[in-house]
Design a protein around this motif. Structure first.
Motif, short mmCIF file in Angstrom:
data_model
loop_
_atom_site.label_atom_id
_atom_site.label_comp_id
_atom_site.label_asym_id
_atom_site.label_seq_id
_atom_site.Cartn_x
_atom_site.Cartn_y
_atom_site.Cartn_z
N LYS A 30 13.30 8.04 -12.69
CA LYS A 30 12.96 6.74 -12.11
C LYS A 30 13.22 6.73 -10.60
O LYS A 30 12.43 6.20 -9.83
N LYS A 31 14.32 7.32 -10.21
CA LYS A 31 14.75 7.28 -8.81
C LYS A 31 13.78 8.00 -7.88
O LYS A 31 13.66 7.63 -6.70
N GLN A 32 13.05 8.99 -8.37
CA GLN A 32 12.21 9.80 -7.50
C GLN A 32 10.95 9.08 -7.03
O GLN A 32 10.31 9.50 -6.06
N HIS A 33 10.58 7.98 -7.66
CA HIS A 33 9.33 7.29 -7.33
C HIS A 33 9.52 6.39 -6.10
O HIS A 33 10.59 5.83 -5.88
N TYR A 34 8.44 6.26 -5.35
CA TYR A 34 8.47 5.39 -4.16
C TYR A 34 7.09 4.78 -3.97
O TYR A 34 6.06 5.43 -4.20
N THR A 35 7.06 3.53 -3.53
CA THR A 35 5.80 2.84 -3.24
C THR A 35 5.94 2.03 -1.96
O THR A 35 7.05 1.61 -1.59
N ASP A 36 4.85 1.84 -1.28
CA ASP A 36 4.85 1.06 -0.04
C ASP A 36 5.08 -0.42 -0.35
O ASP A 36 4.66 -0.92 -1.40
N LYS A 49 16.69 -13.25 -4.29
CA LYS A 49 16.67 -12.91 -2.86
C LYS A 49 17.38 -11.57 -2.63
O LYS A 49 18.24 -11.15 -3.37
N ASN A 50 16.96 -10.90 -1.56
CA ASN A 50 17.56 -9.63 -1.10
C ASN A 50 17.43 -8.50 -2.12
O ASN A 50 18.24 -7.56 -2.13
N ILE A 51 16.42 -8.58 -3.00
CA ILE A 51 16.16 -7.51 -3.96
C ILE A 51 14.71 -7.07 -3.79
O ILE A 51 13.80 -7.90 -3.85
N ASP A 52 14.51 -5.80 -3.54
CA ASP A 52 13.15 -5.26 -3.39
C ASP A 52 12.57 -5.00 -4.78
O ASP A 52 12.57 -3.87 -5.27
N LEU A 53 12.05 -6.06 -5.41
CA LEU A 53 11.53 -5.94 -6.76
C LEU A 53 10.26 -5.10 -6.80
O LEU A 53 9.93 -4.53 -7.84
N ASN A 54 9.55 -5.03 -5.68
CA ASN A 54 8.36 -4.19 -5.62
C ASN A 54 8.74 -2.72 -5.86
O ASN A 54 8.16 -2.04 -6.72
N LEU A 55 9.74 -2.23 -5.13
CA LEU A 55 10.19 -0.84 -5.28
C LEU A 55 10.94 -0.63 -6.58
O LEU A 55 10.70 0.34 -7.31
N MET A 56 11.84 -1.57 -6.91
CA MET A 56 12.65 -1.41 -8.12
C MET A 56 11.79 -1.46 -9.38
O MET A 56 12.03 -0.73 -10.34
#
Length: 234
Positions: A30-36, A49-56
């Motif tokens: 899971k950790k290896q994935h990344y998205t803009d 708030k203060n959570i990058d739900l897009n990336l997570m």
């Protein structure tokens, strides 16, 4: 009381962030994935708030970007993660089983080869409510998309309630196929967010003005570059 409730909400947001980090950081797949980042995706007031739900969310579902579905909000994503999760969705062998669990599949009563009743069975859960809210947002879209067009076809024939149920069922099928089979969501009409549409409209208007004043190609390129720099600053 208001301040007390706000402090409790902040504590819940911190606990949500902690649990997400525990599940993602301890799993290399899971950790290896990344998205803009999706800068044009509107953030609901109820979104933590203060959570990058897009990336997570992208990492949690191992490279599946559910936020590409129009009408699918950060809150819908969070409810999907908390109510079922990645492992929970994969336990369903077919999309029909997932729909049946969501209680979105019509309970057809057939006698003598004739359908007597095809109502949605009673009962609900948080994920079903979240998907119905998402389909309601899809129905309110002004621009044409496959899901929005499907919603309006059902709405024209059977009414809005039936359209919400039918589109929510279709959303369930899309989610299961994306997560269980790792099939990316493809919108042939290329749905754009509001800020992206505004940017394209301004560029089109700017290009038309340049053509009216008969600028050269080099002048046009320089003016376009200047416009993009100014747009990013604002």
């Amino acid at each position: 009381m208001y301040k007390n409730l706000q402090s409790q909400i902040k504590e819940c947001d911190l606990e949500i962030e902690k649990l997400l980090h525990e599940q993602i950081d301890n799993d290399h797949n899971k950790k290896q994935h990344y998205t803009d980042p999706k800068i044009h995706k509107r953030v609901n007031k109820n979104t933590p708030k203060n959570i990058d739900l897009n990336l997570m969310g992208y990492q949690y579902f191992e490279g599946v970007d559910l936020l590409k579905i129009e009408g699918f909000s950060y809150q819908t994503l969070l409810i999907l993660m908390s109510e079922v999760g990645l492992d929970g969705i994969k336990k369903f062998s077919t999309a029909n089983q997932f729909e049946s669990w969501l209680r979105l599949t019509p309970n057809n009563k057939i006698s003598g080869g004739k359908v007597l009743n095809s109502r949605i069975p009673k009962g609900s859960n948080r994920l079903k409510i979240a998907l119905r809210n998402a389909t309601n947002a899809i129905g309110n879209l002004k621009e044409s998309t496959p899901l929005r067009d499907f919603f309006h076809r059902i709405n024209f024939r059977k009414g809005r309630v039936s359209a919400i149920n039918a589109t929510a069922r279709k959303l369930g099928v899309i989610i299961w196929n994306m997560v269980a089979k790792n099939i990316p969501y493809h919108n042939p009409k290329e749905y754009l967010y509001l800020d992206e549409k505004r940017k394209l409209a301004v560029q089109k208007r700017f290009q038309k003005q340049v053509e009216n004043y008969q600028f050269s190609a080099n002048d046009f390129n320089l003016l376009t570059t200047w416009f993009l720099i100014i747009y990013k600053k604002h």
